[in-house]
Enzyme design. Structure first.
Site, short mmCIF file in Angstrom:
data_model
loop_
_atom_site.label_atom_id
_atom_site.label_comp_id
_atom_site.label_asym_id
_atom_site.label_seq_id
_atom_site.Cartn_x
_atom_site.Cartn_y
_atom_site.Cartn_z
CD GLU A 157 -2.76 -1.36 2.43
OE1 GLU A 157 -2.76 -0.45 3.27
OE2 GLU A 157 -3.45 -2.40 2.56
CD GLU A 272 -4.61 -7.93 1.92
OE1 GLU A 272 -5.48 -7.23 2.46
OE2 GLU A 272 -3.40 -7.66 1.98
#
Ligand code: 9MR
Length: 365
Positions: A157, A272
């Site tokens: 991220e 995810e």
């Protein structure tokens, strides 16, 4: 007339028993997610936290039967491993690896460098000592799991277009203290510690067909292009897949993005996956149907791209999903978010069948 000897009779009976057992084994294997994924050389796995598997035999059994891969939800994050500088505690993380080993599951590493779950001391340490702080952490982590973990989320991220920094980099402590090169350096440091790892850049917000995700797709592609052209040892892109029913999805937009990533010579993993149903107000079965439909669209697009190596869901059962365990994420009507393939009682939902049939119809890798 053929007279069967006692030996023939026993052999025939044995063959029947063996045949029945084999047929049963095939059916059993076939009716699992990994049974559908493996013949295509795809992986299927899920995230877990040790507090969940410690207490829940059904969860353990489901991992055992359905998965090839396991990912620690928090145990390998920097804040867990080194809350206090210099005291590195691998206890919980090692338990995930050994849970995997004892159930025939490969563990993925998640996540070496992330702006969240970062110990408080890291910011000042980076200010004073620079990249060596990252170097120590990464090389210790990679060395500790050398030969045990191959697939690693090295940087997680690092893009946030809303932060208005050059190249849409997230305005994190890493960027502020180390400058933009910390991303490439992290991959190089990891490869130096263990040249056999597969290092992934892992990111969310790359799938919805809206301007927010479009900005992130553009920025991530630019980052990946830069890493590749500078010879950084990066293996793939981890696409998290935290989908939201309240946001639009267009399979062709997503497929184009996957192709662009694959064209850089990178592999892709869905790392995810879950589907947030907070925006849905219908009955539970209608919500499940809509989530299943979205899963099928997403997975069909993902698995049609041969650079995609498999799927990891962010948990197996709704019971343990982060979306049901944080006050900030809960549905406002008080019902469970039905975001994963199994409900809270480990009953399969349409989402499970979406995964199963997407694996079944995926092209062979
Ligand atoms: O599911 C994880 C939750 O239990 C943790 O409290 C949280 C903070 O460590 O992280 C969650 O997992 C995140 C993952 O590590 C990175 N991508 C987003 C996931 C959901 O927030």
């Amino acid at each position: 007339m053929t007279v069967m000897t006692r030996r023939d009779l026993l052999a025939a009976a044995g063959a029947t028993v063996a045949g029945t057992m084999e047929a049963r084994a095939q059916t059993t294997t076939d009716k699992t997610l990994i049974g559908a994924a493996k013949p295509k050389n795809l992986i299927y796995g899920a995230a877990l936290a040790t507090w969940q598997t410690d207490r829940d035999a059904t969860l353990r059994r489901t991992f055992d039967r359905q998965c090839s891969t396991v990912v620690p939800e928090w145990e390998m994050k920097w804040g867990t491993i080194e809350a206090t500088r210099g005291t590195r505690n691998y206890g919980a993380a090692d338990r995930v690896v050994s849970f995997g080993a004892s159930h025939g599951l490969t563990c993925r590493g998640h996540a070496a460098i992330w702006h969240r779950n970062l110990p408080k001391w890291v910011d000042a340490a980076m200010r004073d000592e620079g990249i060596s702080v990252l170097a120590t952490h990464i090389s210790d982590l990679m060395t500790h799991y050398k030969g045990k973990i191959k697939s690693w989320d090295i940087v997680n991220e690092a893009i946030e277009p809303k932060d208005s920094q050059a190249n849409s980099l997230r305005n994190s402590a890493f960027l502020q203290r180390l400058g933009p090169d910390y991303i490439g350096r992290a991959f190089t440091l990891a490869a130096e510690a263990d040249p056999s790892i597969q290092g992934f850049y892992n990111e969310y917000g790359l799938y919805h067909n809206d301007s927010t995700d479009q900005a992130r797709r553009t920025a991530v592609l630019a980052l990946l292009e830069k890493l590749k052209s500078s010879g950084v040892p990066i293996y793939g892109l981890g696409i998290q897949g935290h989908l939201a029913m309240g946001r639009p999805f267009d399979a062709s937009v997503f497929s184009t993005f996957l192709r662009q990533v694959a064209n850089l010579g990178l592999k892709i993993l869905i790392t995810e996956l879950d589907i947030d149903d907070r925006s849905l107000t219908q009955t539970v079965s209608e919500r499940d149907r809509l989530v299943g439909e979205r899963a099928t669209k997403f997975l069909t697009a993902a698995l049609s791209e041969r650079a995609v190596e498999g799927v990891v869901t962010w948990g197996l059962s709704d019971k343990y999903s982060w979306l049901n365990n944080s006050v900030y994420q809960k549905r406002s009507d008080g019902t469970m978010n039905r975001c994963l393939p199994y409900d809270e009682n480990f009953q399969t939902k349409p989402f499970w069948y979406s995964l199963y049939y997407a694996f079944k119809s995926a092209p062979l890798r």
